[in-house]
Design a protein around this motif. Structure first.
Motif, PDB file in Angstrom:
ATOM      1  N   HIS A   1     -10.471  13.298  -1.379  1.00  0.00           N
ATOM      2  CA  HIS A   1      -9.073  13.120  -1.757  1.00  0.00           C
ATOM      3  C   HIS A   1      -8.824  11.801  -2.482  1.00  0.00           C
ATOM      4  O   HIS A   1      -8.005  11.742  -3.395  1.00  0.00           O
ATOM      5  CB  HIS A   1      -8.179  13.179  -0.507  1.00  0.00           C
ATOM      6  CG  HIS A   1      -7.886  14.555  -0.029  1.00  0.00           C
ATOM      7  ND1 HIS A   1      -8.779  15.300   0.719  1.00  0.00           N
ATOM      8  CD2 HIS A   1      -6.796  15.348  -0.193  1.00  0.00           C
ATOM      9  CE1 HIS A   1      -8.254  16.471   0.997  1.00  0.00           C
ATOM     10  NE2 HIS A   1      -7.055  16.527   0.459  1.00  0.00           N
ATOM     11  N   ILE A   2      -9.523  10.753  -2.073  1.00  0.00           N
ATOM     12  CA  ILE A   2      -9.208   9.421  -2.595  1.00  0.00           C
ATOM     13  C   ILE A   2     -10.023   9.080  -3.837  1.00  0.00           C
ATOM     14  O   ILE A   2      -9.669   8.191  -4.611  1.00  0.00           O
ATOM     15  CB  ILE A   2      -9.404   8.349  -1.498  1.00  0.00           C
ATOM     16  CG1 ILE A   2      -8.464   7.155  -1.742  1.00  0.00           C
ATOM     17  CG2 ILE A   2     -10.855   7.882  -1.402  1.00  0.00           C
ATOM     18  CD1 ILE A   2      -7.002   7.458  -1.529  1.00  0.00           C
ATOM     19  N   GLY A   3     -11.163   9.760  -4.034  1.00  0.00           N
ATOM     20  CA  GLY A   3     -11.957   9.544  -5.238  1.00  0.00           C
ATOM     21  C   GLY A   3     -12.868   8.338  -5.196  1.00  0.00           C
ATOM     22  O   GLY A   3     -13.343   7.880  -6.237  1.00  0.00           O
TER      23      GLY A   3
ATOM     24  N   GLN B   1       0.805  -1.220   0.000  1.00  0.00           N
ATOM     25  CA  GLN B   1       0.000   0.000   0.000  1.00  0.00           C
ATOM     26  C   GLN B   1       0.842   1.276   0.000  1.00  0.00           C
ATOM     27  O   GLN B   1       0.329   2.357  -0.277  1.00  0.00           O
ATOM     28  CB  GLN B   1      -0.903   0.031   1.242  1.00  0.00           C
ATOM     29  CG  GLN B   1      -1.952  -1.053   1.305  1.00  0.00           C
ATOM     30  CD  GLN B   1      -2.677  -1.049   2.640  1.00  0.00           C
ATOM     31  OE1 GLN B   1      -3.295  -0.060   3.021  1.00  0.00           O
ATOM     32  NE2 GLN B   1      -2.585  -2.153   3.368  1.00  0.00           N
ATOM     33  N   ILE B   2       2.121   1.158   0.320  1.00  0.00           N
ATOM     34  CA  ILE B   2       2.941   2.353   0.519  1.00  0.00           C
ATOM     35  C   ILE B   2       3.104   3.200  -0.742  1.00  0.00           C
ATOM     36  O   ILE B   2       2.985   4.434  -0.668  1.00  0.00           O
ATOM     37  CB  ILE B   2       4.315   1.979   1.114  1.00  0.00           C
ATOM     38  CG1 ILE B   2       4.139   1.490   2.553  1.00  0.00           C
ATOM     39  CG2 ILE B   2       5.266   3.179   1.089  1.00  0.00           C
ATOM     40  CD1 ILE B   2       5.417   0.945   3.189  1.00  0.00           C
ATOM     41  N   PRO B   3       3.396   2.623  -1.922  1.00  0.00           N
ATOM     42  CA  PRO B   3       3.660   3.488  -3.075  1.00  0.00           C
ATOM     43  C   PRO B   3       2.563   4.506  -3.370  1.00  0.00           C
ATOM     44  O   PRO B   3       2.841   5.707  -3.523  1.00  0.00           O
ATOM     45  CB  PRO B   3       3.837   2.487  -4.233  1.00  0.00           C
ATOM     46  CG  PRO B   3       4.384   1.268  -3.555  1.00  0.00           C
ATOM     47  CD  PRO B   3       3.643   1.191  -2.249  1.00  0.00           C
TER      48      PRO B   3
ATOM     49  N   ALA C   1      -4.361   6.902   6.892  1.00  0.00           N
ATOM     50  CA  ALA C   1      -3.365   7.389   7.844  1.00  0.00           C
ATOM     51  C   ALA C   1      -2.479   8.450   7.199  1.00  0.00           C
ATOM     52  O   ALA C   1      -2.126   9.457   7.825  1.00  0.00           O
ATOM     53  CB  ALA C   1      -2.522   6.226   8.361  1.00  0.00           C
ATOM     54  N   GLY C   2      -2.109   8.227   5.929  1.00  0.00           N
ATOM     55  CA  GLY C   2      -1.345   9.236   5.204  1.00  0.00           C
ATOM     56  C   GLY C   2      -2.125  10.534   5.064  1.00  0.00           C
ATOM     57  O   GLY C   2      -1.567  11.634   5.193  1.00  0.00           O
ATOM     58  N   PHE C   3      -3.408  10.407   4.815  1.00  0.00           N
ATOM     59  CA  PHE C   3      -4.297  11.579   4.744  1.00  0.00           C
ATOM     60  C   PHE C   3      -4.280  12.335   6.063  1.00  0.00           C
ATOM     61  O   PHE C   3      -4.225  13.570   6.092  1.00  0.00           O
ATOM     62  CB  PHE C   3      -5.706  11.114   4.407  1.00  0.00           C
ATOM     63  CG  PHE C   3      -6.780  12.123   4.627  1.00  0.00           C
ATOM     64  CD1 PHE C   3      -6.963  13.172   3.739  1.00  0.00           C
ATOM     65  CD2 PHE C   3      -7.623  12.038   5.726  1.00  0.00           C
ATOM     66  CE1 PHE C   3      -7.960  14.117   3.948  1.00  0.00           C
ATOM     67  CE2 PHE C   3      -8.621  12.960   5.941  1.00  0.00           C
ATOM     68  CZ  PHE C   3      -8.790  14.023   5.056  1.00  0.00           C
ATOM     69  N   PHE C   4      -4.312  11.604   7.176  1.00  0.00           N
ATOM     70  CA  PHE C   4      -4.280  12.232   8.497  1.00  0.00           C
ATOM     71  C   PHE C   4      -2.992  13.031   8.675  1.00  0.00           C
ATOM     72  O   PHE C   4      -3.009  14.186   9.114  1.00  0.00           O
ATOM     73  CB  PHE C   4      -4.413  11.165   9.581  1.00  0.00           C
ATOM     74  CG  PHE C   4      -4.312  11.696  10.978  1.00  0.00           C
ATOM     75  CD1 PHE C   4      -5.439  12.141  11.649  1.00  0.00           C
ATOM     76  CD2 PHE C   4      -3.083  11.759  11.629  1.00  0.00           C
ATOM     77  CE1 PHE C   4      -5.343  12.653  12.944  1.00  0.00           C
ATOM     78  CE2 PHE C   4      -2.981  12.256  12.920  1.00  0.00           C
ATOM     79  CZ  PHE C   4      -4.111  12.701  13.570  1.00  0.00           C
TER      80      PHE C   4
ATOM     81  N   LYS D   1       0.521  10.084  -2.966  1.00  0.00           N
ATOM     82  CA  LYS D   1      -0.660  10.937  -2.839  1.00  0.00           C
ATOM     83  C   LYS D   1      -0.614  11.842  -1.620  1.00  0.00           C
ATOM     84  O   LYS D   1      -1.148  12.951  -1.637  1.00  0.00           O
ATOM     85  CB  LYS D   1      -1.923  10.072  -2.789  1.00  0.00           C
ATOM     86  CG  LYS D   1      -3.207  10.863  -3.030  1.00  0.00           C
ATOM     87  CD  LYS D   1      -4.363   9.941  -3.313  1.00  0.00           C
ATOM     88  CE  LYS D   1      -5.593  10.736  -3.754  1.00  0.00           C
ATOM     89  NZ  LYS D   1      -5.434  11.367  -5.065  1.00  0.00           N
ATOM     90  N   PHE D   2       0.035  11.371  -0.542  1.00  0.00           N
ATOM     91  CA  PHE D   2      -0.049  12.115   0.713  1.00  0.00           C
ATOM     92  C   PHE D   2       1.305  12.565   1.266  1.00  0.00           C
ATOM     93  O   PHE D   2       1.427  12.848   2.449  1.00  0.00           O
ATOM     94  CB  PHE D   2      -0.804  11.284   1.759  1.00  0.00           C
ATOM     95  CG  PHE D   2      -2.240  11.040   1.375  1.00  0.00           C
ATOM     96  CD1 PHE D   2      -3.145  12.095   1.292  1.00  0.00           C
ATOM     97  CD2 PHE D   2      -2.696   9.763   1.083  1.00  0.00           C
ATOM     98  CE1 PHE D   2      -4.458  11.883   0.926  1.00  0.00           C
ATOM     99  CE2 PHE D   2      -4.014   9.547   0.722  1.00  0.00           C
ATOM    100  CZ  PHE D   2      -4.903  10.612   0.639  1.00  0.00           C
ATOM    101  N   GLY D   3       2.308  12.654   0.418  1.00  0.00           N
ATOM    102  CA  GLY D   3       3.515  13.378   0.796  1.00  0.00           C
ATOM    103  C   GLY D   3       4.573  12.620   1.573  1.00  0.00           C
ATOM    104  O   GLY D   3       5.379  13.245   2.277  1.00  0.00           O
ATOM    105  N   ILE D   4       4.623  11.297   1.447  1.00  0.00           N
ATOM    106  CA  ILE D   4       5.698  10.548   2.107  1.00  0.00           C
ATOM    107  C   ILE D   4       6.884  10.541   1.151  1.00  0.00           C
ATOM    108  O   ILE D   4       7.061   9.618   0.357  1.00  0.00           O
ATOM    109  CB  ILE D   4       5.262   9.121   2.474  1.00  0.00           C
ATOM    110  CG1 ILE D   4       3.934   9.141   3.232  1.00  0.00           C
ATOM    111  CG2 ILE D   4       6.331   8.438   3.321  1.00  0.00           C
ATOM    112  CD1 ILE D   4       3.352   7.769   3.524  1.00  0.00           C
TER     113      ILE D   4
END
Length: 297
Positions: free
Chosen positions: A225-227, A116-118, A246-249, A123-126
């Motif tokens: 954000h996720i569509g 799930q990371i890529p 969690a990335g969104f958070f 999308k959320f700045g990692i």
């Protein structure tokens, strides 16, 4: 060469692993067995080369590994699986996550989480291994090492008055005990965009994901954000988007600049305060961070 994917084995896989290593993507061994480390390295290579990052070595990926200049748009399309992301994901930039050392997470993070990371990262700045280490350290603690994806509201009467004292004054707490629907409906009523207790919104939009996305307003914002409509189907946050939520958070709460401040315990403490509202489990969060940052860098 046949299509290679996790579970494949043999000399073709060994050749694939050697080529990945030659390109600077460590598959965590050249042993002929396509495991989590090989998949993570392959995803990183695909992202670097603008290929569909599905962790499957099809014709276009194998051509890129042979040094033939990478895939054309037509070649890449041949590798898109039937369940690939829709055009709504077109904004994801592979270049933004090409520096993440995902292969190093094999054995430390479940394969399903690594996969799930890529997309979540893009999308959320990692955008750095430092950010990823902070992020995973918090997610691991909040989700009991990536095993809990939905809030457990199955409380006894005694625990209810301990955990939610202000919501159970002057009411018959036994009427709510061991009834998650009623508990969620009460403790989350009339806040975070939820309706009143009778609406059922509190339970419907209870915490889900690795950092417990909670409340109708937050589900609506994440949907934007996720569509995909997580208001209509909130369980998607738990089943499909536990890491992305969690990335969104982190992104929405501007936590990344804190992560960028470094590797010290003080920085982990600051991140923890933003995630948890306090310092619950701080020692474990610090230990998690050390494990991840040492692996990633």
């Amino acid at each position: 060469m046949p299509v290679l994917k996790q579970g494949s084995s043999g000399p073709d896989v060994k050749d694939l692993q050697q080529k990945l290593r030659d390109f600077g993507f460590d598959p965590n061994g050249v042993d002929g067995n396509f495991g989590a480390g090989t998949k993570a390295a392959l995803i990183a290579f695909q992202q670097r080369n603008g290929l569909p990052a599905d962790g499957v070595a099809g014709a276009a990926t194998l051509a890129a590994l042979q040094g033939t200049g990478g895939a054309t748009s037509g070649d890449a399309a041949d590798e898109v699986p039937e369940n690939a992301a829709s055009a709504s994901d077109a904004a994801v930039s592979p270049d933004s996550i090409c520096g993440l050392n995902l292969a190093a997470l094999a054995g430390k993070v479940p394969d399903a989480v690594i996969a799930q990371i890529p997309k979540a990262a893009a999308k959320f700045g990692i955008t750095s291994n430092l950010r990823l280490a902070h992020f995973l350290a918090q997610c691991a603690l909040e989700s009991m090492n990536f095993t809990a994806v939905a809030e457990n509201l199955n409380y006894s009467a005694q625990r209810l008055v301990q955990v939610f004292p202000k919501y159970f004054k002057n009411v018959d707490v036994n009427a709510y005990a061991r009834n998650p629907q009623k508990i969620g409906g009460r403790v989350y009523a009339n806040r975070m965009g939820n309706g009143d207790e009778a609406s059922g919104d509190g339970f419907k939009f209870r915490g889900r994901g690795y950092i417990q996305l909670t409340g109708k307003t937050n589900y609506q914002s994440f949907t934007n954000h996720i569509g995909e409509d997580c208001l209509a189907n909130p369980d998607l946050v738990a089943t499909k988007y536990p890491l992305a939520s969690a990335g969104f958070f982190f992104n929405s709460n501007n936590i990344w600049p804190i992560c960028d401040q470094g590797k010290s315990d003080a920085v982990v403490t600051s991140v923890t305060r933003r995630v948890n509202g306090g310092t619950h489990g701080l020692a474990e969060r610090i230990q998690n961070f050390r494990v991840f940052i040492n692996a990633l860098t």
